[in-house]
Scaffold this motif. Structure first.
Motif, short mmCIF file in Angstrom:
data_model
loop_
_atom_site.label_atom_id
_atom_site.label_comp_id
_atom_site.label_asym_id
_atom_site.label_seq_id
_atom_site.Cartn_x
_atom_site.Cartn_y
_atom_site.Cartn_z
N UNK A 71 0.69 -1.04 0.01
CA UNK A 71 0.08 0.10 0.01
C UNK A 71 0.85 1.27 -0.01
N UNK A 72 2.14 1.33 -0.23
CA UNK A 72 2.97 2.45 0.02
C UNK A 72 2.60 3.17 -1.05
N UNK A 90 -4.06 1.97 -2.43
CA UNK A 90 -2.52 2.48 -1.75
C UNK A 90 -3.45 3.33 -0.65
N UNK A 91 -2.22 3.67 0.29
CA UNK A 91 -2.50 4.48 1.56
C UNK A 91 -2.96 6.20 0.93
N UNK A 227 -9.55 3.53 6.13
CA UNK A 227 -8.97 2.53 5.67
C UNK A 227 -9.76 1.65 4.56
N UNK A 228 -9.14 1.08 3.49
CA UNK A 228 -9.79 0.29 2.55
C UNK A 228 -10.55 -0.93 3.11
N UNK A 229 -11.78 -1.24 2.24
CA UNK A 229 -12.80 -1.86 2.70
C UNK A 229 -12.02 -3.52 2.60
N UNK A 230 -11.88 -4.49 3.42
CA UNK A 230 -11.23 -5.76 3.33
C UNK A 230 -12.24 -6.56 2.09
#
Length: 850
Positions: A71-72, A90-91, A227-230
């Motif tokens: 995710x960098x 990504x972040x 945050x992203x959704x898993x």
């Protein structure tokens, strides 16, 4: 790292574990290239450092890399990593979601707090670019390495309410501890931080901080994680034919008790991305040429490498993590928002990057205040205005005062021909009333502020009310002092025998005082006029409990050199009051109440002076409290005006109703008939008053008393002689020598009170026409043999008394309060002594006012 190869019938995969070691990862990559079959793609890369090294090298081998966990933000640079793709956002993907959240709640002012690591700094820099041009201000940007407390204090000092944080779990504990110490939590603040922390992340780091667990949880309450959704929350079937919920259930069943990774859904969707990419590539090759196949791919075949790259960019399907779409190699995924509520994180919304939509569950999200926090301290300027009830009460008192002044004016005009009012100068009294009414009227203007009138009108009122109060003060006290000056000019000039000071001259004096006022006020208005100024005070909390701060503002009438102009006005008014005090003191012994108001002037000056000093001091100290200031100023004006008018008119009103003649009587001075006629013509002038020094007056008064006693004794003797003449005139042959000697002494008495020339002329004429007979002398016209008998005969005595007694009373009695010397003939007074009423009418004797 997984390398994908392809033979005729199936895919073959080779796994290499770099253990986040750059050297191991790079060696595994080169070994796979050198010793393995031709690889079509590289799948994986979890550690950012290893992934970035391999991704930078892929261009030379025409290999496409797809990561499901890196995710960098650094890998988003397509110039450096043109063949890199990732199924996980990504972040930096959270920044558009944060922008959407800020717009949703209308937050336009934020601050950032960043840990000094490249991973977080890159996200912060990208966020700055996203917010730039979106009308959202980053008011403060702070960063820290180990101790965030200094940065937190700066954020509070800059009034940052919405804080966007980028730091790991360990630093997050320290940040929230500092926030608790600085009271940057609760209903007025909102923290937005990364949402990829582990579950119950604070418990692992609480021991490393100096913060109590309850304090840390209090500061954390309400923060929002991004945050992203898993896994997708939708119930639609994915490309695999399963719904995300079905996939998760099957995954958990096969995982068993093993550790779960939040990237498993992205890895699953990544396999489908590779499969779909190869499928599109083969379709493309089959449709364009019959000579080239996918099996012909090698590391130097740039044409096939470009086909794979284009096929990867065309990926678009619905997977277990949501819609899988790439934009410049970046996954356009779904971002979730969670809120920390009562020691757990609750999902409150999500952002769809593909559709650029934000959904917030308002029933779940909650804020500690009545509404979402403000992005800054909302400063609501509130005009401190005069209370309407207070203004109404003071206006009512002012109206009562003006009614009282009008009543005094009516009384003064109605009784202007009364001797008491006429002698007190009714015109000057009218000016005193006019000045009081002007002072009353200024109260209405002092109570009008911005809540009643516009700014322009308020600025005009600044000048008008100053003029009205100044002119009213000078008119009232100027007229009062002019009256006192006239009394002083008449009674203190010993050499003056006749002094006529008409009201016109007093009006000129008052006009001169007003002219000085006008000169000062005109210069003030031209050189440095009064302007409306607004004074702002320190912020105060909202009494209603809202998340706003009240900044009180207050309107003032000021100019550049306010102190100088006020000093000039105060100096002039002070000199005027001192002059009035001097006149009041000098005329304190004048005993004609209708003329002399010195006692009341002194009382007025005392009250006005004390109240003005107290009022000015209190008004200056309470300039930030308009209600108190207006109340003090209004009460001072009402008190001073009312006291002054009452002291001037109430005694006159009482005297006129009880004893109208007492105020015009004077035991020391006597007015002639001619003076009374002249007084009726000139209204209030006092003429021909005997101006003698006080010491001489006291001596004359004592002499007057002695002569009264002597006259009383002589009157008794005269009465005895008269009675003897009436009863036995034929028996009286001799009158004692001493009786005639007393009569001669009376005739020799002169006027000790500086009687008028007319009085002396009357006495002289009587003496010249009827000289007193001397004892022992004879009448030349008579030839009686017994001169003594002829002289002392009753006929002679009666003749002499008929001439001498009128002369005696006309010449002497005016000096002791008897008849006027100007009377042509004596007349009987009702106040004459009863003893004199026995005198025969032939003597025509009058004694009055003894």
């Amino acid at each position: 790292i997984l390398f994908m190869t392809l033979n005729i019938d199936s895919f073959f995969s080779f796994f290499f574990f770099s253990q986040c070691d750059n050297a191991k990862g790079l060696k595994a990559f080169y070994d796979a290239i050198k010793y393995g079959p031709n690889h079509l793609m590289v799948f994986g890369g979890v550690c950012a450092t290893v992934t970035s090294i391999i991704a930078e090298s892929l261009k030379g081998w025409n290999l496409v890399q797809l990561s499901f966990a890196a995710t960098t933000p650094e890998l988003a640079d397509k110039k450096k990593y043109p063949y890199f793709f990732r199924t996980v956002p990504s972040d930096n993907a959270v920044n558009p979601a944060i922008l959407k959240l800020l717009k949703y709640y209308h937050w336009k002012r934020v601050g950032t707090l960043t840990q000094d690591l490249p991973r977080f700094s890159e996200v912060r820099n990208d966020l700055t670019g996203v917010l730039y041009g979106e009308d959202i201000e980053i008011s403060d940007t702070e960063s820290f390495s180990d101790d965030p407390c200094t940065s937190v204090k700066k954020l509070k000092g800059n009034d940052v309410r919405i804080i966007l944080g980028q730091f790991d779990e360990e630093m997050a504990v320290k940040v929230f501890c500092c926030a608790y110490d600085e009271e940057m939590y609760g209903s007025k603040y909102l923290w937005i931080i990364p949402g990829w922390y582990e579950n119950l992340w604070w418990e692992s780091w609480i021991n490393s901080s100096q913060c109590l667990s309850k304090n840390l949880l209090a500061a954390m309450e309400g923060y929002i994680g991004v945050d992203f959704e898993p896994l997708s929350s939708k119930t639609s079937k994915t490309i695999s034919g399963r719904t995300p919920q079905q996939y998760e259930k099957e995954y958990n069943a096969k995982r068993g008790d093993g550790q779960s990774s939040k990237f498993h859904g992205y890895a699953y969707d990544g396999i489908w991305v590779i499969a779909k990419t190869l499928q599109r590539a083969m379709k493309y090759l089959n449709a364009t040429t019959k000579h080239q196949k996918i099996e012909d791919f090698n590391y130097t075949n740039h044409k096939l490498g470009k086909i794979f790259l284009d096929a990867m960019n065309e990926t678009n399907f619905f997977g277990v993590t949501g819609q899988v779409v790439f934009r410049n190699g970046e996954r356009m995924g779904t971002i979730k928002f969670t809120q920390f509520q009562e020691r757990k994180e609750v999902k409150v919304g999500e952002y769809n990057a593909v559709a650029d939509t934000l959904e917030i569950n308002n029933t779940v999200i909650r804020f500690q205040g009545l509404e979402p926090p403000k992005d800054k301290t909302i400063i609501q300027e509130e005009l401190r205005k005069i209370s309407l009830p207070l203004y109404s009460i003071l206006s009512a008192l002012t109206i009562l005062g003006m009614i009282m002044a009008s009543a005094f004016l009516f009384f003064n005009i109605k009784n202007r021909n009364q001797k008491l009012i006429k002698m007190s100068s009714p015109y000057m009294n009218n000016l005193i009333i006019l000045g009081g009414m002007l002072s009353y009227a200024s109260i209405f203007l002092f109570g009008l502020d911005g809540s009643f009138v516009s700014e322009k009108t308020f600025e005009t009122l600044c000048t008008v009310r100053t003029w009205i109060l100044t002119v009213g003060y000078t008119t009232a006290f100027g007229a009062m002092f002019a009256k006192t000056w006239r009394v002083h000019a008449i009674f203190k000039n010993v050499k003056m025998k006749k002094k006529i000071i008409k009201d016109q001259k007093l009006l000129v004096i008052v006009g001169g005082m007003l002219l000085i006022d006008l000169c000062i006020l005109i210069c003030w208005q031209v050189v440095d006029p009064l302007r409306r100024t607004v004074e702002k005070y320190n912020m105060e909390p909202d009494p209603a409990g809202r998340d706003i701060s009240i900044r009180p503002i207050l309107e003032h009438c000021e100019n550049t050199h306010m102190t100088i102009w006020l000093g000039i006005v105060y100096a002039y008014k002070g000199l005027l009051m001192l002059f009035g005090c001097f006149l009041a003191w000098e005329t304190r012994n004048v005993s004609i109440p209708a003329l002399n108001d010195s006692k009341y002037i002194g009382m007025s000056v005392y009250n006005v002076g004390i109240m003005c000093i107290i009022g000015a001091a209190v008004s200056f100290l309470t300039r930030d409290q308009p209600n108190v200031q207006f109340c003090i100023v209004a009460l001072v004006i009402i008190f001073c005006s009312t006291i002054t008018l009452c002291l001037v008119f109430v005694p006159k009103l009482i005297t006129l109703r009880t004893n109208p003649d007492a105020a015009t009587q004077n035991r020391r001075f006597q007015f002639t008939q001619n003076q009374k006629k002249e007084d009726s013509k000139t209204s209030t002038s006092v003429t021909s008053v005997n101006q003698a020094s006080t010491s001489r007056l006291e001596g004359l008064q004592s002499e007057n008393h002695r002569l009264r006693m002597k006259i009383t004794e002589l009157d008794k003797d005269l009465e005895e002689v008269t009675m003897q003449l009436q009863d036995t005139p034929e028996k009286t042959t001799y009158i004692k020598q001493n009786h005639y000697q007393d009569l001669n002494d009376i005739l020799s008495i002169r006027n000790f009170t500086d009687s008028k020339d007319g009085e002396k002329a009357i006495l002289k004429n009587h003496l010249d026409q009827n000289p007193p007979a001397q004892w022992g002398s004879s009448d030349p016209s008579r030839t009686s043999k017994d001169p003594i008998e002829d002289i002392n005969s009753p006929e002679h005595i009666q003749r002499r008394l008929s001439l001498q007694l009128p002369i005696l009373h006309h010449a002497y009695l005016p000096s002791i309060g008897g008849v006027d010397a100007s009377c042509a003939s004596p007349c009987v007074s009702p106040s004459a002594s009863p003893r004199h009423r026995h005198v025969p009418p032939s003597f025509r004797v009058m004694v009055s006012g003894l």
